[in-house]
Design a protein around this motif. Structure first.
Motif, PDB file in Angstrom:
ATOM      1  N   THR A   1       0.831  -1.197   0.000  1.00 62.25           N
ATOM      2  CA  THR A   1       0.000   0.000   0.000  1.00 62.25           C
ATOM      3  C   THR A   1       0.872   1.256   0.000  1.00 62.25           C
ATOM      4  O   THR A   1       2.051   1.220   0.392  1.00 62.25           O
ATOM      5  CB  THR A   1      -0.911   0.043   1.240  1.00 62.25           C
ATOM      6  N   GLU A   2       0.281   2.380  -0.416  1.00 60.76           N
ATOM      7  CA  GLU A   2       1.013   3.643  -0.428  1.00 60.76           C
ATOM      8  C   GLU A   2       1.445   4.037   0.986  1.00 60.76           C
ATOM      9  O   GLU A   2       2.550   4.555   1.194  1.00 60.76           O
ATOM     10  CB  GLU A   2       0.139   4.748  -1.031  1.00 60.76           C
TER      11      GLU A   2
ATOM     12  N   SER B   1       4.379   2.008   2.053  1.00 60.62           N
ATOM     13  CA  SER B   1       5.555   2.400   1.273  1.00 60.62           C
ATOM     14  C   SER B   1       6.250   3.577   1.940  1.00 60.62           C
ATOM     15  O   SER B   1       7.476   3.613   2.056  1.00 60.62           O
ATOM     16  CB  SER B   1       5.155   2.769  -0.163  1.00 60.62           C
ATOM     17  N   VAL B   2       5.446   4.558   2.390  1.00 63.44           N
ATOM     18  CA  VAL B   2       6.016   5.717   3.076  1.00 63.44           C
ATOM     19  C   VAL B   2       6.677   5.285   4.382  1.00 63.44           C
ATOM     20  O   VAL B   2       7.787   5.710   4.715  1.00 63.44           O
ATOM     21  CB  VAL B   2       4.930   6.772   3.351  1.00 63.44           C
TER      22      VAL B   2
ATOM     23  N   ASP C   1      -1.059  14.190   4.196  1.00 61.80           N
ATOM     24  CA  ASP C   1      -0.830  13.243   3.098  1.00 61.80           C
ATOM     25  C   ASP C   1      -0.768  11.812   3.619  1.00 61.80           C
ATOM     26  O   ASP C   1      -1.343  10.894   3.031  1.00 61.80           O
ATOM     27  CB  ASP C   1       0.472  13.595   2.376  1.00 61.80           C
TER      28      ASP C   1
ATOM     29  N   LYS D   1      -3.321   8.604   2.874  1.00 56.62           N
ATOM     30  CA  LYS D   1      -2.848   7.284   2.445  1.00 56.62           C
ATOM     31  C   LYS D   1      -3.343   6.193   3.386  1.00 56.62           C
ATOM     32  O   LYS D   1      -3.682   5.084   2.952  1.00 56.62           O
ATOM     33  CB  LYS D   1      -1.314   7.264   2.351  1.00 56.62           C
TER      34      LYS D   1
ATOM     35  N   LYS E   1      -6.842   5.178   2.667  1.00 58.57           N
ATOM     36  CA  LYS E   1      -6.985   4.402   1.429  1.00 58.57           C
ATOM     37  C   LYS E   1      -6.705   2.915   1.633  1.00 58.57           C
ATOM     38  O   LYS E   1      -6.960   2.110   0.737  1.00 58.57           O
ATOM     39  CB  LYS E   1      -6.035   4.951   0.353  1.00 58.57           C
TER      40      LYS E   1
END
Length: 338
Positions: A49-50, A53-54, A144, A148, A151
């Protein structure tokens, strides 16, 4: 082989396993990664997932991800089943242990999902106390990251349990087959050592009847000019192994080791001995076996591909077309009409 000599990279064909991992991630709607007993990844991340990833790109939080994966794997071993938990970021993950006997090698981790708040069946405990190890300094970065996080897909607890059972069964099967293959491989090595020590040639592993005819140049439909590979050939053990293990996708490095040759020298002399490079030889033989199945059975193309070691059916079709000039489906249709 002693269990202390085993690790995930020893028993798994990592590139091939990553293909399977990608397919499972897409089919289940989860993210998947395989880690060793320390929590260090041994495969790439499938469908990450985004948000994660972060988190994993940050050096501090990445270490906590590794620690979380390691602790979850150990808890799965203690419970002797897949362990469903909340990670340090409050996301649902699952650790499916990879065991060989009593030895814990690592785990297949899947998840990166959220459970709906109204799911009363959910029985998920937090593995560690922190809700998040990632502290964004700027307000825009925090917003941000929150976007994420929102989501991240939701999944019912019952579905997570079902996926855990599926992946656990797949892992147990793969490990069993890998160990079986490894034992056969070591048997070949032992036979070669005893043969080189003076044991008569009849003790060497024999080829199956169909390939035996080919390598002796019998003239049947499997025969090819300049493809005679006698038992005295330095690459004969590799030929024999490939022919007797049709369901495996063997690597050149393993076959070089089996022949007691360096990979570079093996790749150099194999074409001279067999008439083509090792990869083409393996793929061509698998295509030949596939054509027999296509003519003689009603099996699906994907089933035939999987039985020959191809996890990705589209790649199998590409290989088939390279050697036959047409797709497996067209081949079957033409043979059926004829």
């Amino acid at each position: 082989m002693k269990t202390q000599d085993l690790d995930l990279k020893t028993i798994l064909d990592i590139p091939m396993f990553e293909h399977l991992q990608d397919a499972l991630a897409k089919a289940t709607g989860t993210a998947i990664i395989t880690v060793d007993y320390k929590g260090t990844p041994v495969t790439k991340h499938s469908c990450r997932t985004e948000f994660c990833s972060v988190i994993r790109e940050n050096p501090v939080s990445r270490k906590r991800c590794y620690k979380c994966d390691a602790l979850a794997g150990l808890e799965a071993v203690r419970l002797n089943r897949p362990y469903i938990y909340l990670c340090h970021c409050g996301i649902v993950d699952v650790a499916v242990p990879v065991m060989v006997g009593e030895k814990y090698l690592g785990a297949v981790m899947f998840g990166q999902v959220r459970i709906p708040n109204d799911d009363t069946d959910a029985k998920v405990e937090r593995l560690v106390s922190e809700i998040s190890s990632f502290q964004a300094e700027e307000e825009t970065t925090r917003r941000d990251l929150l976007e994420k996080y929102e989501k991240i897909p939701e999944m019912e607890y019952k579905r997570i349990v079902e996926i855990a059972g599926l992946i656990d069964a797949a892992v147990q099967y793969i490990v069993h087959r890998a160990l079986e293959t490894r034992n056969q491989f070591l048997t070949y090595e032992w036979m070669l050592r005893t043969a080189s020590a003076g044991v008569e040639e009849s003790r060497l592993p024999s080829l199956p009847p169909d390939i035996g005819k080919m390598v002796e140049g019998s003239g049947n439909e499997d025969s090819r000019e300049n493809s005679i590979v006698p038992k005295s050939s330095p690459v004969y053990p590799a030929i024999a192994y490939v022919e007797e293990h049709r369901s495996e996708m063997v690597t050149m490095r393993d076959m070089a080791n089996l022949c007691h040759l360096s990979p570079s020298y093996f790749s150099k002399i194999f074409p001279r001995e067999a008439g083509e490079n090792f990869t083409d030889y393996v793929n061509r033989r698998k295509v030949e076996w596939a054509t027999q199945r296509l003519r003689q059975s009603a099996e699906s193309i994907s089933a035939i591909a999987f039985s020959l070691g191809y996890v990705d059916t589209s790649y199998f079709i590409k290989v088939f077309k390279k050697f036959e000039g047409i797709t497996p489906l067209v081949y079957r249709q033409q043979k059926y009409k004829s």
